[in-house]
Design an enzyme around this catalytic site. Structure first.
Site, PDB file in Angstrom:
ATOM      1  N   CYS A  74     -15.151 -61.864   5.706  1.00 53.97           N
ATOM      2  CA  CYS A  74     -16.470 -62.636   5.118  1.00 53.97           C
ATOM      3  C   CYS A  74     -17.778 -61.039   6.001  1.00 53.97           C
ATOM      4  O   CYS A  74     -17.570 -61.556   7.591  1.00 53.97           O
ATOM      5  CB  CYS A  74     -16.483 -63.860   5.650  1.00 53.97           C
ATOM      6  SG  CYS A  74     -18.596 -64.848   5.210  1.00 53.97           S
ATOM      7  N   HIS A 151     -12.967 -57.530  -5.172  1.00 57.06           N
ATOM      8  CA  HIS A 151     -14.471 -57.319  -6.247  1.00 57.06           C
ATOM      9  C   HIS A 151     -14.466 -57.322  -7.088  1.00 57.06           C
ATOM     10  O   HIS A 151     -14.119 -55.676  -7.612  1.00 57.06           O
ATOM     11  CB  HIS A 151     -15.220 -57.166  -5.395  1.00 57.06           C
ATOM     12  CG  HIS A 151     -15.898 -58.191  -3.936  1.00 57.06           C
ATOM     13  ND1 HIS A 151     -16.994 -58.392  -3.714  1.00 57.06           N
ATOM     14  CD2 HIS A 151     -15.563 -57.891  -2.804  1.00 57.06           C
ATOM     15  CE1 HIS A 151     -17.473 -59.878  -2.827  1.00 57.06           C
ATOM     16  NE2 HIS A 151     -16.283 -59.176  -2.016  1.00 57.06           N
ATOM     17  N   GLU A 200     -18.854 -65.626  -5.654  1.00 56.29           N
ATOM     18  CA  GLU A 200     -18.098 -65.692  -3.995  1.00 56.29           C
ATOM     19  C   GLU A 200     -16.719 -66.768  -4.869  1.00 56.29           C
ATOM     20  O   GLU A 200     -16.664 -67.691  -5.461  1.00 56.29           O
ATOM     21  CB  GLU A 200     -17.863 -66.612  -3.568  1.00 56.29           C
ATOM     22  CG  GLU A 200     -18.864 -65.203  -2.810  1.00 56.29           C
ATOM     23  CD  GLU A 200     -19.395 -65.357  -1.487  1.00 56.29           C
ATOM     24  OE1 GLU A 200     -17.912 -65.598  -0.044  1.00 56.29           O
ATOM     25  OE2 GLU A 200     -20.138 -65.055  -0.517  1.00 56.29           O
ATOM     26  N   CYS A 209     -23.356 -62.293   0.321  1.00 52.52           N
ATOM     27  CA  CYS A 209     -22.509 -62.395   0.099  1.00 52.52           C
ATOM     28  C   CYS A 209     -21.631 -60.879   0.972  1.00 52.52           C
ATOM     29  O   CYS A 209     -22.322 -59.591   0.114  1.00 52.52           O
ATOM     30  CB  CYS A 209     -21.731 -62.814  -0.931  1.00 52.52           C
ATOM     31  SG  CYS A 209     -19.894 -61.806  -1.105  1.00 52.52           S
ATOM     32  N   GLY A 212     -19.109 -58.700  -1.125  1.00 48.15           N
ATOM     33  CA  GLY A 212     -20.079 -58.527  -2.258  1.00 48.15           C
ATOM     34  C   GLY A 212     -21.008 -56.891  -1.568  1.00 48.15           C
ATOM     35  O   GLY A 212     -20.549 -56.245  -3.147  1.00 48.15           O
TER      36      GLY A 212
END
Length: 272
Positions: A74, A151, A200, A209, A212
């Site tokens: 993260c 992703h 997410e 994110c 992301g």
């Protein structure tokens, strides 16, 4: 017993941080994480972050989504933890070792190198991850990339015109993605600018994110849509993403400490 916590956020993507680097924490599981994350009956967060000692790095970071599922990486949480640490650090995660350091504009994080192999995403079967021959209604031919976690990125004219509350969970749990997937919809607005929204896995639609933003920037770079340094603007604000010549992804952006407190696990129905 009472447990100390720090509430933090990166561009509105918010975290409860439990620091067990110097003192032992009680055993944690999915139910514990979900109880703390509940915004009505718990403290409330997108992710629970737990810090432990590490024999491979300065410390180890475990990341639990609001539904209790544990994930590999993260970016926003890494910036928050970097702010809490206050100096450069090597951080062990399930996605590998990453580094953070104070920088102009907040905290800079070296996120590692991306993977585009179909089985590293992972996908259920082999296909071209740079132009996947799949579609969900108007979302077509995405890019897939793993930047510590998986992703899929769709390039669209207007990310805010996409019904992410409906399509996000549909794509996240599609059998094509055996480990589930983070869903990104993005618009390239200049050679150095991208607008992005992210669903997410395990957390839902978020204000920001970090992984992301990294994945989307890399996907756009691979397609030749942008240069190797871009600003990715999410609902919570902008992140700067660079893809160095050595393959390392570098993300820079703000992190904020909101408040500190303590809780008794029994108050949330958690039996230790």
């Amino acid at each position: 017993m009472r447990i100390d916590f720090t509430k933090m956020h990166g561009l509105g993507n918010d975290f409860i941080v439990l620091d067990g680097r110097e003192g032992a924490l009680p055993p944690l599981d999915a139910a514990f994480a979900a109880a703390l994350a509940d915004r009505h009956t718990g403290i409330g967060c997108d992710q629970l972050i737990v810090l432990h000692p590490s024999d491979r790095a300065d410390f180890r970071m475990r990341i639990y989504n609001a539904d209790g599922s544990e994930v590999e990486a993260c970016g926003n949480a890494t910036r928050a933890v970097g702010l809490l640490h206050g100096r450069p650090a090597r951080i062990e995660t399930l996605g590998g070792i990453i580094t953070s350091s104070p920088a102009q504009g907040g905290i800079s994080v070296e996120m590692g190198t991306p993977s585009f192999d179909w089985d590293a995403i992972p996908l259920a079967f082999a296909m071209d991850t740079q132009a996947m021959p799949v579609a969900w209604e108007a979302l077509v031919n995405p890019v897939a990339v793993n930047v510590g976690n998986p992703h899929v990125i769709f390039f669209v004219a207007d990310p805010y015109a996409i019904d992410m509350a409906r399509l996000g969970p549909m794509i996240e749990t599609d059998p094509l993605f055996p480990a589930r997937i983070n869903v990104n919809v993005a618009a390239v607005t200049a050679r150095d600018a991208i607008t992005l929204r992210v669903w997410e896995r395990g957390a839902g639609l978020t204000r920001a994110c970090g992984t992301g933003a990294c994945a989307t920037a890399i996907g756009a770079m691979k397609r030749g849509l942008v240069d190797r340094r871009v600003t990715v603007t999410l609902p919570g604000g902008p992140l700067k993403i660079a893809w160095r010549e050595d393959g390392e992804i570098v993300m820079t952006g703000p992190a904020t400490e909101s408040f500190r407190g303590s809780f008794d696990p029994a108050d949330f129905g958690i039996a230790l």
